[in-house]
Design a protein around this motif. Structure first.
Motif, PDB file in Angstrom:
ATOM      1  N   SER A  16       0.112  -6.886 -10.027  1.00 16.39           N
ATOM      2  CA  SER A  16       1.365  -6.118 -10.030  1.00 16.39           C
ATOM      3  C   SER A  16       1.111  -4.639  -9.720  1.00 16.39           C
ATOM      4  CB  SER A  16       2.087  -6.254 -11.377  1.00 16.39           C
ATOM      5  OG  SER A  16       1.373  -5.590 -12.402  1.00 16.39           O
ATOM      6  N   VAL A  17      -0.085  -4.157 -10.000  1.00 13.09           N
ATOM      7  CA  VAL A  17      -0.403  -2.747  -9.785  1.00 13.09           C
ATOM      8  C   VAL A  17      -1.052  -2.515  -8.417  1.00 13.09           C
ATOM      9  CG1 VAL A  17      -1.699  -0.772 -10.715  1.00 13.09           C
ATOM     10  CG2 VAL A  17      -0.598  -2.390 -12.272  1.00 13.09           C
ATOM     11  N   TYR A  18      -1.780  -3.501  -7.936  1.00 15.38           N
ATOM     12  CA  TYR A  18      -2.488  -3.357  -6.660  1.00 15.38           C
ATOM     13  C   TYR A  18      -1.579  -2.895  -5.515  1.00 15.38           C
ATOM     14  CZ  TYR A  18      -5.567  -4.328  -2.735  1.00 15.38           C
ATOM     15  OH  TYR A  18      -6.309  -4.195  -1.588  1.00 15.38           O
ATOM     16  N   PRO A  19      -0.400  -3.516  -5.327  1.00 18.77           N
ATOM     17  CA  PRO A  19       0.478  -3.051  -4.233  1.00 18.77           C
ATOM     18  C   PRO A  19       0.905  -1.590  -4.411  1.00 18.77           C
ATOM     19  CG  PRO A  19       1.274  -5.139  -5.121  1.00 18.77           C
ATOM     20  CD  PRO A  19       0.169  -4.677  -6.014  1.00 18.77           C
ATOM     21  N   LEU A  20       0.992  -1.138  -5.646  1.00 21.78           N
ATOM     22  CA  LEU A  20       1.348   0.266  -5.896  1.00 21.78           C
ATOM     23  C   LEU A  20       0.205   1.186  -5.466  1.00 21.78           C
ATOM     24  CD1 LEU A  20       2.991  -0.179  -9.425  1.00 21.78           C
ATOM     25  CD2 LEU A  20       4.113  -0.118  -7.185  1.00 21.78           C
TER      26      LEU A  20
END
Length: 116
Positions: free
Chosen positions: A13-17
């Motif tokens: 969930s954080v990787y794309p950010l």
């Protein structure tokens, strides 16, 4: 936000950010992968597997093949805390990653980011 909430957030969930943050500043996902590989010892494929498995930050760092021995060279403030002074080792690893992503987004040279 308490530590447990951060620890249980999924890496996927954080990787794309992270990708969005660095690409907005003209950096590439390949550079991000290089930074994560340097920090954790994961291969590019290993990172993708962790994303597909939807693992938490806790599991992501518990299963990291080998944390880089030069992590103690990562210094500075992230989210209001000096990374070198964070006592909880898991939170420190997460903040190391945040710090490296910030440095990438700020245009630092890879040699400096990778402490080489």
């Amino acid at each position: 936000m308490n530590n447990e909430k951060v620890f249980e957030m999924t890496f996927s969930s954080v990787y794309p950010l992270y990708v969005k943050k660095i690409e907005k500043k003209g950096r590439t996902e390949e550079e991000l992968i290089q930074v994560i590989t340097w920090l954790t010892g994961y291969s590019s494929e290993g990172i993708q597997q962790q994303i597909q498995r939807d693992v938490s930050f806790r599991v992501f760092f518990e299963e990291a093949p080998e944390m880089n021995l030069n992590t103690q060279l990562i210094k500075g403030v992230i989210c209001g805390y000096r990374v070198e002074e964070i006592e909880d080792k898991l939170m420190q690893k997460i903040r190391y990653l945040d710090k490296l992503v910030d440095e990438l987004a700020k245009g630092k040279k890879m040699e400096k980011i990778l402490r080489s």
